[in-house]
Write an enzyme that holds these catalytic residues in place. Structure first.
Site, short mmCIF file in Angstrom:
data_model
loop_
_atom_site.label_atom_id
_atom_site.label_comp_id
_atom_site.label_asym_id
_atom_site.label_seq_id
_atom_site.Cartn_x
_atom_site.Cartn_y
_atom_site.Cartn_z
N HIS A 47 0.80 -1.40 0.00
CA HIS A 47 0.02 -0.06 0.03
C HIS A 47 1.05 1.49 0.13
O HIS A 47 0.71 2.04 -0.97
CB HIS A 47 -1.13 0.12 1.20
CG HIS A 47 -1.71 1.46 1.42
ND1 HIS A 47 -2.52 1.96 0.56
CD2 HIS A 47 -1.69 2.19 2.39
CE1 HIS A 47 -2.89 3.03 1.31
NE2 HIS A 47 -2.27 3.19 2.15
N HIS A 71 3.79 6.85 5.28
CA HIS A 71 2.58 7.46 5.87
C HIS A 71 1.78 6.93 6.83
O HIS A 71 1.21 7.20 7.76
CB HIS A 71 1.74 8.17 4.66
CG HIS A 71 0.83 6.93 4.26
ND1 HIS A 71 1.28 6.35 3.00
CD2 HIS A 71 -0.41 6.84 4.47
CE1 HIS A 71 0.34 5.45 2.86
NE2 HIS A 71 -0.79 5.64 3.61
N GLU A 75 1.02 5.55 12.66
CA GLU A 75 -0.39 5.15 13.25
C GLU A 75 -0.46 3.52 13.28
O GLU A 75 -0.90 3.13 14.21
CB GLU A 75 -1.41 5.70 11.92
CG GLU A 75 -2.76 5.10 12.18
CD GLU A 75 -3.47 6.36 12.75
OE1 GLU A 75 -2.96 7.54 12.90
OE2 GLU A 75 -4.67 6.09 13.16
N ASP A 76 0.19 2.67 12.42
CA ASP A 76 -0.08 1.48 12.39
C ASP A 76 0.94 0.60 12.83
O ASP A 76 0.74 -0.86 12.85
CB ASP A 76 -0.47 0.93 11.00
CG ASP A 76 -1.65 1.66 10.59
OD1 ASP A 76 -2.39 2.07 11.32
OD2 ASP A 76 -2.10 1.77 9.30
N ASP A 137 -2.90 8.21 -1.35
CA ASP A 137 -3.31 7.18 -0.24
C ASP A 137 -4.73 6.89 -0.58
O ASP A 137 -5.05 5.38 -0.76
CB ASP A 137 -3.22 7.78 1.13
CG ASP A 137 -3.81 6.76 2.14
OD1 ASP A 137 -3.36 5.72 2.34
OD2 ASP A 137 -4.74 7.35 2.69
N ASP A 258 -20.04 16.51 -26.48
CA ASP A 258 -18.65 16.76 -26.16
C ASP A 258 -18.21 15.78 -25.32
O ASP A 258 -17.24 15.77 -24.54
CB ASP A 258 -18.21 18.10 -25.81
CG ASP A 258 -18.98 18.25 -24.51
OD1 ASP A 258 -20.00 17.55 -24.21
OD2 ASP A 258 -18.95 19.22 -23.53
MN MN Z 1 -2.60 4.49 3.83
#
Ligand code: MN
Length: 488
Positions: A47, A71, A75-76, A137, A258
């Site tokens: 990811h 990123h 958090e994880d 993300d 269009d």
């Molecule tokens: Mn993520």
């Protein structure tokens, strides 16, 4: 996805920069996420790898690509933001922190929705690069959406259409916006998506190809003659924007003329106007359709010349004329804009002026509801999404009522509606529906016809037409009843 591909992509745009920190960040993130799996069963590191790759594609700078890899670490995983700061420095740590703060955004009814919007705007105000990471993300999460339960898929798709896609549009990142919108369109309205896709891809393909072949065979000799260097391509509207246009103008697919345009990419701004002259000498331009977004760019920075001409077979076709730089800016938005500035030694991460305006509004209005209402008026399109009891999603104009909803579901539901339950509470048929409402229409099977008075408050054309249809018929029935002979 492998880290080598991310590095290669980054180097395409930044050949003079040392990318070794990307490899270091990868090792760090890979170790931190060790043992974690995605819902698909893939190792979790896939990811952040994809996120970093999409960032490299949109020409993001080194710090942003590295922050993309990192990123989800604080958090994880067991690694903290402090670890990131020590190893990678304050700039990257600040970006990661910004994304982590935004990470909590989840769609939970209208109140949370407003909170989320506010968070997004505040993040934008601090460093727009945070938003780019968050978008990439999100795009990777959307692409792997099928691994989630259907209800969750729909919620994420809805939130993306409401919050992410409009902001991507404002930042001029056309590519992310289109991709997000089409994925969400498919999740929320699968039948309509497949119907349009079929018409677009299969039915119209041959006709379209032949038309462009004709057009090009007339244009290319003239361009060659002028000595202009050029690149010509066909630009297709993405499915969701066709769908929206059909809805807004209440038109059928065949009436949207269009759905495709020709795009001419030339070396310089002078060449843009030269090419325009050539096109206008071959075909007559349609009045009032010429737009000079080079002299007067759109608020999101978009630049191009647009003109619609009466082409072969009397068909009107739009031309978009631009330079390569303008072209990339229209796809990658500010990200490409900054990139070109940096190439010229003009270091900047300046946000577009509307971000400044939002910051000003934010200073003046501290009440979240009013703040969002104010920016929504200017920035967000005026549509709402409501759910049927089964969880099907319906897109309606703002101000729509349960009667509009009923007709959107089925004419018979509309005609026989007698009451409504909104979010498990008894409601009124004329009340204004809100984003995210669950709407359950109560019907009376024997009800003969809809109520004429509904015309006073319904918002959609569909509801109006159906009610009028019945009104006309019942007037006729009355006449027939009172003047028995008239029928014969
Ligand atoms: Mn993520």
């Amino acid at each position: 996805m492998k880290i080598d591909r991310v590095i290669k992509k980054f180097q395409e745009n930044h050949p003079d920069e040392d990318p070794s920190i990307i490899a270091i960040a990868y090792d760090f993130a890979n170790e931190a996420h060790q043992g974690q799996l995605r819902k698909s069963g893939e190792p979790y590191i896939q990811h952040p790898l994809h996120t970093a790759y999409i960032l490299a594609e949109i020409k993001a700078d080194l710090a942003t690509v590295v922050a993309g890899l990192l990123h989800d670490v604080p958090e994880d995983t067991d690694r903290t933001l402090e670890d990131v700061k020590i190893l990678f420095g304050p700039e990257i740590a600040t970006l990661v922190e910004g994304v982590t703060k935004l990470g909590k955004i989840k769609y939970r009814g209208i109140e949370r929705y407003r909170e989320n919007l506010k968070k997004m705007f505040l993040a934008m105000a601090s460093d727009l690069r945070v938003i780019f990471i968050k978008f990439c993300d999100r795009l990777n999460n959307l692409r792997t959406l099928e691994n989630l339960p259907p209800e969750k898929q729909k919620r994420i798709a809805q939130e993306t259409l409401e919050i992410y896609a409009p902001i991507a549009g404002l930042l001029g990142i056309g590519r992310l916006k289109w991709q997000m919108e089409d994925i969400c369109f498919k999740v929320l309205f699968p039948d309509k998506y497949h119907e349009l896709e079929y018409k677009y891809e299969v039915e119209k393909k041959i006709e379209r190809n032949r038309f462009f072949y004709n057009l090009k065979s007339i244009l290319t000799p003239k361009l060659e003659e002028s000595g202009l260097k050029y690149n010509i391509e066909v630009r297709f509207k993405h499915l969701y924007s066709i769908y929206r246009k059909m809805q807004e103008k209440d038109k059928q697919f065949d009436e949207i003329y269009d759905v495709f345009a020709l795009r001419l990419i030339v070396p310089t701004i002078d060449d843009c106007y030269k090419a325009l002259g050539i096109i206008h000498t071959i075909w007559k331009p349609k009045p009032n359709r010429f737009k000079d977004y080079i002299a007067v760019p759109k608020p999101n920075g978009y630049r191009s010349l647009h003109t619609t001409i009466f082409g072969p077979e009397g068909k009107t076709t739009e031309f978009q004329i631009r330079t390569q730089e303008m072209h990339e800016e229209s796809i990658y938005g500010l990200s490409a804009h900054w990139y070109y500035k940096h190439q010229r030694g003009q270091a900047t991460y300046k946000a577009p002026t509307w971000v400044d305006e939002i910051i000003e509004i934010q200073k003046e209005i501290t009440n979240t509801n009013e703040f969002v209402k104010k920016i929504k008026l200017d920035i967000f399109r005026d549509r709402i999404f409501v759910f049927s009891p089964k969880g099907d999603v319906f897109e309606l104009p703002e101000g729509a009522t349960p009667v509009d909803f009923a007709y959107a579901v089925h004419s018979n539901i509309g005609n026989k509606a007698t009451g409504v339950i909104v979010n498990d509470r008894l409601g009124r048929l004329d009340q204004e529906l809100k984003n995210g409402d669950f709407v359950d229409i109560i019907i009376e099977k024997k009800r003969p016809h809809p109520n004429r008075d509904w015309l006073k408050f319904v918002k959609t054309k569909r509801a109006k037409d159906r009610i009028k249809q019945f009104a006309k018929k019942s007037t006729l029935d009355n006449i027939k009843r009172f003047i028995p002979g008239i029928n014969k």
